[in-house]
Write an enzyme that holds these catalytic residues in place. Structure first.
Site, PDB file in Angstrom:
ATOM      1  CE  LYS A  90     -17.579  27.583 -41.240  1.00 53.89           C
ATOM      2  NZ  LYS A  90     -18.288  28.476 -39.715  1.00 53.89           N
ATOM      3  CD  GLU A 112     -21.344  20.621 -40.918  1.00 55.34           C
ATOM      4  OE1 GLU A 112     -21.754  19.584 -41.785  1.00 55.34           O
ATOM      5  OE2 GLU A 112     -20.329  20.979 -40.966  1.00 55.34           O
ATOM      6  CB  SER A 368     -12.516  33.635 -40.131  1.00 55.39           C
ATOM      7  OG  SER A 368     -12.840  33.973 -39.139  1.00 55.39           O
TER       8      SER A 368
END
Ligand SMILES: *Cc1c(COP(=O)(O)O)cnc(C)c1O
Length: 384
Positions: A90, A112, A368
């Protein structure tokens, strides 16, 4: 096939576009223009690359999963986004958008979050660059990911609980978009994945393409298969971007309970036309997954397009397979990955030695994120 240019009108074939209220059209148009200019500006790119290197820890390593490879009869390589600052991919997107927001003179970030990873990354970038951060999070996710709520607040962000609908990512995204509408001149809406109205799918994939670009340099030869988990689809899109022009098969793995590519149909969600889980009336359905980050009824429009033209394939795995995969990777390689990432591992475990992934295949898997955030839930026996 070239995917890196700005898609015309934000379209990926029949998917994408910009389905937003009138009041957001100028903001989206201005953002597209600003990102195109920044992405073409060497000063911006150098500053971003420098932050990715000295702050976020890039390049992340490519680790051969030696023990698991021997057990499965394949060559498995792990792209280690779990080792990036804040614990997932991210940060790649967030640093880029936060720099862009500052360049545009914005002082506030709105985001969000589902699992909380995107909220933590946004709060992190806000602290670093002196911006304020307001993070919308469903109360169901707040219950599942308390530690990430605490981390966001530690970093100085305001976390706004969202009690509507399924109280997860879909509803948090609705509320964040509403907050953006009411502060559109001052705030940047820092969307966390490759969904949303143009320019988000293109912008977020461009910022995440560092994953695929690095991996392609690091891997000894073009892998037979490139695999990543798919929630909104950003770590997969960033990985695929590095291999879409090669011969590698591209596989995205969805949660069985949130499989927009596998079980959805074309529809509009959060400003883009894509594949969406919906009922017969076109109401967006609720997703359900053990991994908060994959608990989302939509998927980015580029995946809908890659699926439609057959360039990428999508598979699903169940919550039980995911927990077993997380444990097996931990015990065989000493790596505790996120429940989201374990979806990709679970598909490899199931497919290895079958026609879907024949013995001897080389596989590049994007891990991830790291699993620390999931340990409390697993220790409490959520699905163990
Ligand atoms: C958010 C998240 C995902 C899902 O998001 P994508 O946009 O599909 O990449 C996957 N893994 C981790 C660790 C996450 O934090």
């Amino acid at each position: 096939m070239t995917l890196m240019a700005e898609p015309v009108h934000g379209r990926f074939g029949a998917f994408g576009g910009r389905y937003v209220p009138e009041s957001l059209v100028p903001a989206c148009a201005g953002l597209a223009e600003a990102f195109a200019a920044a992405w073409a500006d060497k000063t911006f790119r150098d500053e971003l690359d420098s932050l990715l290197a000295v702050y976020a820890g890039r390049p992340t390593p490519l680790t051969p999963a030696t023990n698991l490879s021997a057990q499965l009869g394949i060559s498995l390589w792990l792209k280690r986004e779990d080792l990036a600052h804040t614990g997932s991919h991210k940060i790649n997107n967030v640093l880029g958008q936060a720099l862009l927001a500052r360049r545009m003179g914005r002082t506030r970030l709105i985001a969000e979050t589902g699992a909380g990873q995107h909220g933590v990354a946004t709060a992190t970038a806000a602290a670093l660059l002196g911006l304020s951060a307001t993070i919308f999070m469903g109360t169901r996710d707040i219950e599942r990911q308390r530690l990430n709520v605490f981390r966001m607040e530690m970093l100085g962000a305001t976390v706004v609980p969202v009690t509507s609908g399924s109280r997860t990512l879909k509803d948090a995204t609705n509320e964040a978009m509403r907050a953006w509408v009411s502060d559109v001149d001052n705030a940047h809406f820092l969307l966390g994945s490759v969904g949303g109205p143009h320019p988000y799918p293109w912008m977020v994939r461009s910022l995440q393409s560092v994953i695929g670009a690095e991996a392609r340099e690091q891997v000894p030869a073009t892998p037979d298969v490139v695999v990543a988990c798919v929630g909104g689809g950003s770590n997969a899109a960033g990985t695929f971007a590095g291999f879409v022009e090669t011969s590698a098969r591209l596989i995205g793995v969805e949660a069985a309970g949130g499989a927009a590519m596998t079980s959805g149909s074309p529809g509009v969600v959060h400003g883009a036309r894509s594949m969406v889980l919906q009922d017969a009336d076109g109401q967006v359905a609720e997703a359900s997954s053990i991994a908060a980050g994959l608990d989302y009824p939509g998927v980015g429009p580029e995946h809908a397009y890659l699926g439609e033209i057959g360039r990428a394939e999508y598979r699903t795995v169940t919550d039980d397979e995911v927990v077993a995969a997380l444990r097996r990777l931990a015990r065989s390689e000493g790596i505790i990955c996120a429940l989201e990432s374990a979806h990709a591992v679970a598909w490899v475990l199931r497919a290895a030695g079958t026609a879907d992934l024949p013995a001897g295949s080389s596989v590049l898997l994007t891990l991830s994120g790291r699993g620390d955030k999931d340990m409390v839930a697993l220790s409490e026996g959520v699905a163990a």
